[in-house]
Design an enzyme around this catalytic site. Sequence first.
Site, short mmCIF file in Angstrom:
data_model
loop_
_atom_site.label_atom_id
_atom_site.label_comp_id
_atom_site.label_asym_id
_atom_site.label_seq_id
_atom_site.Cartn_x
_atom_site.Cartn_y
_atom_site.Cartn_z
CG ASN A 25 -2.26 0.66 1.36
OD1 ASN A 25 -2.80 0.86 0.03
ND2 ASN A 25 -1.57 2.35 1.47
CG ASP A 26 1.19 2.22 3.99
OD1 ASP A 26 0.99 3.31 3.48
OD2 ASP A 26 1.89 1.61 4.74
CB VAL A 27 6.40 0.32 -1.09
CG1 VAL A 27 6.93 0.63 0.18
CG2 VAL A 27 5.44 -1.16 -1.49
CB VAL A 28 2.39 1.27 -4.66
CG1 VAL A 28 3.28 0.24 -5.25
CG2 VAL A 28 1.32 0.79 -3.78
CB ALA B 72 1.71 5.47 7.13
#
Length: 460
Positions: A386-389, A427
């Site tokens: 989720n957060d890394v994209v 996050a």
Amino acid sequence: MNIVLLNGVLFLASILLIIGLRKLSHPDSARNGNTLGAIALALGVLVALVYPLETQNNNYIFIVLGILAGSVIGLLAAKRVPMTAMPEMVSLFNGFGGLSAALISLVWLVNNNSEGSGSDLGIVLLNLFLGLVAFIGSMVAYGKLSGFLKDHHLKIPFSTVVNIVLLVIAIGLLFFLSYNGFLSTPQLALFSVLALVYGIVFVAPIGGADMPVVISTLNSLTGITAAVSGIITDNKLMLLGGVLVGSSGIILTLLMCEAMNRTFVNVIFGSFSSSKGTGAGAEGTAKEINTSDLAIQLAYSQRVCVIPGYGMAVAQAQKVIKEMEELLDDKDVEFKYAIHPVAGRMPGHMNVLLAEANVSYDKLLDLEDANAYLESTDVVIVVGANDVVNPSALDDPSSKIYGMPILDVSKSRSVVVLKRSMNPGYAGIQNPLFFKENAKMLFGDAKKSIELILSELKDV
């Protein structure tokens, strides 16, 4: 036993440890490297048993009991822990390593009646402080990772200021006690409590996607305490191992900081997520895709890339993804994996998962190479990440992850996100990617979804 022979065995163990750590740098040689490292440490333990106990054989019973208890606990924990809980296990083991170093310092103080030269006391107190910080910090990290501790449970007002003040007080007290050359029991208790409180304040503000950074930092602290413990006990192998672990941990921490767009000062003073807002939020209508349509799309693609995240570990989907890779390889579809440095809950989490499924190391792309590859990729499958994209890191200054390097999947021709729901990631912020024109959602358990895709692919 001849001291020259013991030193020779320690030298051999040191060489084996260095070679073993070097082999850990590549999956093809990692198993052998791990074996060599284990042999080196076993030799170190045997030498350590002989060195101090030539005239104190009555202590062997305690050592044997400790080894047996630790072996049983470690074996049971390693066998029973699921892959999703690997970061928690790393935190626990790391914390106990820090506690061991702290206990070594306490034993030295007891044996020397809390007296010594300024340099000796300084080294011992430093080791005690770092060991207790690593221990309690790792326990807090374990609580956060396992869900026992929520951010609101450990909310500390003005945490950065409190962090700095406590650190300054601890350093001042360390110098004062070392200069005096003697510690009273209340002073030792005060210093120990201060170290524990600082360890809590150090980790408490850290949350969300920053957790891999703090785990790496705590690992490096434990390595440093092992090195200092080697000085205290005059154990050369412990000193060497501690230096290697501590230095590599610091290097890894710096790499993690770069991947998270943080500075090392942010790590030291614990001002990670608290320094930024949550962002304006993302709104829109997410488009869904079914497994049949995705299977057809994959079969007629030239390039496919999978981006794994923590959700892949939860679903245990790595092996069925490997099956999908093999099936698409038979259809002459190029298949790669894009690995973000902080995907998952600890450094290298996704690499471990994919290695478990026997995914070739050559199939893995790091952040820079992956972003270049994604621009010409037909289908990107995001599995639980989720957060890394999250494109907010690139275009939303109000987001708490703004400035963090991401895998920019929005440049790909088509993106399919496998998630159980529209809930935000670790996050705690929504992902605008889900509402982009080239993105579609496939809801459900990732493993079951991919199994259905495999079934459809065989008929295409």
